[in-house]
Design a protein around this motif. Structure first.
Motif, short mmCIF file in Angstrom:
data_model
loop_
_atom_site.label_atom_id
_atom_site.label_comp_id
_atom_site.label_asym_id
_atom_site.label_seq_id
_atom_site.Cartn_x
_atom_site.Cartn_y
_atom_site.Cartn_z
N SER A 450 0.83 -1.20 0.00
CA SER A 450 0.00 0.00 0.00
C SER A 450 0.87 1.25 0.00
CB SER A 450 -0.92 0.01 1.22
OG SER A 450 -0.15 0.16 2.41
N MET A 451 0.35 2.31 -0.60
CA MET A 451 1.07 3.58 -0.64
C MET A 451 1.20 4.19 0.74
SD MET A 451 2.08 3.91 -3.67
CE MET A 451 2.64 5.60 -3.61
N ALA A 452 0.25 3.90 1.63
CA ALA A 452 0.33 4.43 2.99
C ALA A 452 1.59 3.94 3.69
CB ALA A 452 -0.92 4.03 3.78
N TRP A 453 1.93 2.69 3.45
CA TRP A 453 3.13 2.15 4.06
C TRP A 453 4.39 2.83 3.52
CZ3 TRP A 453 7.21 -0.94 2.06
CH2 TRP A 453 8.05 -1.51 3.03
N ILE A 454 4.40 3.07 2.21
CA ILE A 454 5.56 3.73 1.60
C ILE A 454 5.71 5.15 2.12
CG2 ILE A 454 6.50 4.60 -0.58
CD1 ILE A 454 6.85 1.65 -0.28
N LEU A 455 4.60 5.90 2.19
CA LEU A 455 4.66 7.28 2.66
C LEU A 455 5.04 7.34 4.14
CD1 LEU A 455 1.59 8.94 0.92
CD2 LEU A 455 4.00 9.16 0.35
N GLY A 456 4.64 6.34 4.89
CA GLY A 456 4.98 6.33 6.30
C GLY A 456 6.46 6.20 6.56
N LEU A 457 7.20 5.70 5.57
CA LEU A 457 8.65 5.58 5.72
C LEU A 457 9.38 6.90 5.59
CD1 LEU A 457 9.25 2.31 3.63
CD2 LEU A 457 9.07 2.52 6.11
N GLY A 458 8.71 7.91 5.00
CA GLY A 458 9.34 9.21 4.82
C GLY A 458 10.17 9.25 3.55
N PRO A 459 10.71 10.44 3.19
CA PRO A 459 11.48 10.60 1.95
C PRO A 459 12.66 9.65 1.84
CG PRO A 459 10.94 12.73 2.90
CD PRO A 459 10.56 11.70 3.92
N SER A 460 13.26 9.28 2.96
CA SER A 460 14.41 8.38 2.91
C SER A 460 14.00 6.92 2.82
CB SER A 460 15.28 8.58 4.15
OG SER A 460 14.58 8.16 5.32
N LEU A 461 12.70 6.65 2.92
CA LEU A 461 12.15 5.30 2.91
C LEU A 461 12.71 4.46 4.06
CD1 LEU A 461 12.22 4.50 -0.93
CD2 LEU A 461 10.36 5.42 0.43
N GLY A 462 13.17 5.13 5.11
CA GLY A 462 13.71 4.42 6.26
C GLY A 462 15.05 3.78 6.01
N LEU A 463 15.70 4.17 4.88
CA LEU A 463 16.96 3.56 4.49
C LEU A 463 17.96 4.65 4.11
CD1 LEU A 463 15.43 0.89 2.09
CD2 LEU A 463 16.22 0.46 4.41
N VAL A 464 19.13 4.22 3.77
CA VAL A 464 20.15 5.13 3.24
C VAL A 464 19.91 5.27 1.75
CG1 VAL A 464 22.60 5.52 2.92
CG2 VAL A 464 21.78 4.44 5.02
N ARG A 465 19.73 6.49 1.28
CA ARG A 465 19.53 6.75 -0.15
C ARG A 465 20.89 7.02 -0.79
NH1 ARG A 465 13.95 7.90 -1.26
NH2 ARG A 465 14.58 7.73 -3.44
#
Length: 708
Positions: A450-465
């Motif tokens: 779901s897109m809600a899960w992706i947006l909840g991660l924030g711009p960094s997606l919870g990872l190192v970009r």
């Protein structure tokens, strides 16, 4: 640029909110769109060019029909010693078979049901898929309907066509039945096509035994094999060269058999011309009874090769095929058969040793029946013919073809089973492939994130970009694929720019290059996530796209420029509404620092997932360029620079490798079909990495297993 609106209407409400797209980009490109559509309609040819194409079609389309006189009377009267009245009756059957099936049905009716110049069973099916939602893989979208090659017609809701459409769409079993019917027709063409060259050449070479009776059949077969190897070795030169090479030979053949027929009519018995009266057909069946009925298996050989009239339309325009048949093929065949009949009346015992015995060509009549059934739907849904006309066509076609079908059933044990077995094998392969493909698509649909899960991660997606662009390939035209969540769950980093690439095949023969890509933005701009849908037609499947990556990035950069330009427009209510809606939806998700506001993620799933069909910059109408502020221009330049720097840092193609396996409790035949046949087909099938020329060092496969 034509108006594009996308609505994400897939049924996944139980998995969370999804994007509802509300951006609308509308550029006044009606005039150019009209020019593009005209490019893909059948071209208008000069009279001289049309005659040249008709001449060239003789060498490609009519070889099978032209060699039919070699073995028709042999298979009609296999025991020899024919009665003159029977010869007249058989000739009358041949005359009206050639008139009703190849001439009237195929040349003047079926050939008109071409898909922008493409013929064959799948061309009819693609027409139906565009006029009714009968595709078994539900990946259709309204943006596909705006392609210049996506021609379709509309009809009144209360019309008979609309009722037929709703009847087809109502149940999945009807869609599957129609697909199986199409696959049967296609497999029968393959089964017949494998045997037809051998039958024709073997029959022609068998004529040597007329002057050399002592020659063994082994020598005849050896000579035929040598000729066949030589003929097939020329295939790789292409249709154009093969057509020019064989067209003079085939034309000479038709002129010779026509001239010899005229000579035989004059020399032996001109009374055979009374066979043009259909009365002798009734007399034929009355005299011969069951033998007359079974002899239709031999008569039917006179119309083998008829499907080639329709299937080879991809190489020649309809008018060229029609001219070649009506001016050369049809009259020469009538003269040839009439001449043979005149000869047999005075030489009753020569029917047996006229030509080498052949296998009865069974799959042909089944293909004709499939074409008739599909044509009924095409006439209703595509042409919107009155039901009375459709009924007349159906009755006439079914009477002729069902009659032949009942007759060839008696020939199955005499060799007619061979094409049926070949067709059954190909049908099994196609059905297993389709079943596995549908199951893989259903798995992608039900396991998407779901897109809600992706947006909840924030711009960094919870990872190192990390710098670079990741191209994530998926079969979904909307939503986030499961392989992406699988990827970021197991790896601690993701690229600074992520593009979900969907390779989508449409029921059209080709997709123009300037309409190949659809580009969308996923989430706010600082997420740097996009979706690109690459659309292909069934004629584009075999092409190796060496410039795919470059074209994709050109489309992405153009989208960013167009999006920024539209955001700065202020001279149109639609453009202002677009900008206002976009800004409001972004304000609901972002705080003052431009970061994601977690409290609003679930309630403010907005429509910033915009979509725009990307064409080359040359197609952008200058009248749509609106004055934009300095901030908008600066934002565009910043993002373009960021994308270019990311591309220069490196591009990685992330492809899902979904392995389909049968459950342990599955039936044994399902395990064989999925674990062995489908797995083998997947192994030998070209992957997207090969088709799109992806460098091996830039490829990353993400594996997952799915049990059905």
């Amino acid at each position: 640029m034509a108006s594009r609106v996308e609505t994400d209407d897939e049924n996944d409400n139980d998995k969370g909110s999804m994007w509802v797209l509300d951006q609308k980009l509308d550029q006044p490109m009606d005039e150019e769109a009209g020019r593009l559509r005209n490019m893909y309609r059948e071209k208008k040819f000069s009279a001289l060019l049309l005659l040249r194409l008709a001449f060239q079609s003789l060498g490609v389309v009519y070889g099978d029909l032209g060699t039919s006189p070699l073995y028709v009377f042999k298979n009609t009267f296999p025991h020899g010693n024919v009665d003159p009245e029977d010869v007249i009756g058989a000739l009358s059957l041949i005359i009206y078979s050639l008139t009703l099936v190849p001439l009237l049905k195929y040349v003047f009716i079926v050939c008109r049901a071409n898909d922008n110049g493409q013929g064959g069973t799948f061309a009819l099916y693609s027409l139906l898929c565009r006029h009714a939602k009968i595709n078994t893989i539900p990946n259709q979208h309204r943006t596909d309907e705006e392609l210049t090659t996506y021609s379709r017609s509309t009809f009144h809701e209360q019309s008979f066509a609309a009722k037929t459409k709703r009847w087809l769409e109502e149940y999945a079993i009807r869609k599957n039945a129609l697909l199986i019917l199409v696959l049967v027709g296609t497999c029968m063409v393959i089964g017949d096509g494998i045997l037809t060259p051998a039958i024709s050449v073997l029959s022609a070479v068998g004529g040597i035994k007329v002057d050399h009776p002592s020659m063994s059949n082994g020598v005849v077969v050896l000579v035929a094999v040598v000729i066949l190897v030589g003929l097939f070795s020329l295939q790789h030169y292409g249709t154009d060269r093969v057509g020019w090479l064989f067209a003079p030979i085939v034309l000479l053949w038709f002129l010779l058999i026509g001239g010899i027929g005229m000579f035989n009519i004059w020399k032996h018995d001109s009374s055979v011309l009374k066979a043009f009266s259909p009365v002798y057909i009734f007399r034929y069946f009355r005299r011969r009874g069951k033998d007359g009925w079974t002899s239709l298996g031999g008569i039917m050989l006179s119309i083998t090769g008829t499907e080639a009239l329709f299937a080879d339309l991809a190489h020649f325009p309809v008018s060229a095929v029609q001219i070649a048949f009506t001016v050369v093929v049809f009259p020469c065949l009538l003269l040839a058969y009439s001449g043979q009949a005149a000869y047999l009346i005075n030489n009753k015992d020569h029917a047996v040793d006229a030509f080498y015995r052949t296998i009865p060509g069974t799959a042909v009549v089944i293909v004709m029946l499939v074409t008739t059934l599909l044509m009924i739907l095409v006439m209703l849904l595509v042409w919107r013919c009155h039901w009375i006309l459709v009924l007349i066509f159906a009755v006439l076609s079914m009477v002729v073809e069902c009659t032949y079908f009942s007759a060839v059933l008696f020939k199955i044990d005499q060799g007619g089973w061979v094409p049926l077995v070949i067709a059954a094998a190909f049908l099994l392969i196609m059905q297993v492939w389709h079943y596995g493909t549908v199951k893989r698509y259903e798995f992608e649909m039900h396991s998407k994130v779901s897109m809600a899960w992706i947006l909840g991660l924030g711009p960094s997606l919870g990872l190192v970009r990390v710098p670079g662009i990741g191209l994530v390939y998926t079969e979904l035209a909307s939503g986030v694929p499961h392989i992406f969540s699988h990827f970021i769950t197991n790896l601690p980093a993701i690229h600074s720019v992520v593009v979900f690439v969907c390779v989508k095949y449409l029921p059209v023969y080709t997709v123009p290059e300037e309409e190949r890509f659809l580009v969308k933005r996923i989430g706010p701009k600082n997420f740097h996530m996009f979706r690109c849908v690459a659309r292909y037609g069934y004629k584009d499947l075999h092409k190796k796209d060496d410039d795919f990556e470059k074209k994709l990035f050109d489309a992405l950069f153009l989208f960013v420029r167009l999006e920024s330009m539209m955001e700065g427009c202020s001279d149109s209510d639609e453009y202002s509404l677009y900008g206002q809606q976009t800004q409001q939806s972004r304000d609901g998700m972002l705080d003052n620092n431009g970061n994601s506001s977690s409290s609003n993620v679930d309630t403010a799933i907005s429509s910033v997932d915009s979509i725009v069909p990307v064409r080359s910059p040359l197609h952008v109408n200058s009248s749509t360029v609106c004055s934009s502020g300095q901030a908008s221009g600066q934002t565009e330049m910043d993002e373009l620079e960021f994308l270019k720097n990311s591309r220069d840092a490196g591009v990685v193609h992330i492809m899902g490798n979904t392995v389909v396996r049968a459950r342990r409790d599955s039936k044994f035949y399902k395990k064989i079909a999925i674990d062995y046949i489908y797995a083998f087909l997947r192994k030998i099938c070209r992957e997207n990495s090969v088709i799109f020329n992806v460098p091996h060092e830039s490829l990353l496969n993400v594996g997952q297993i799915f049990f059905v």
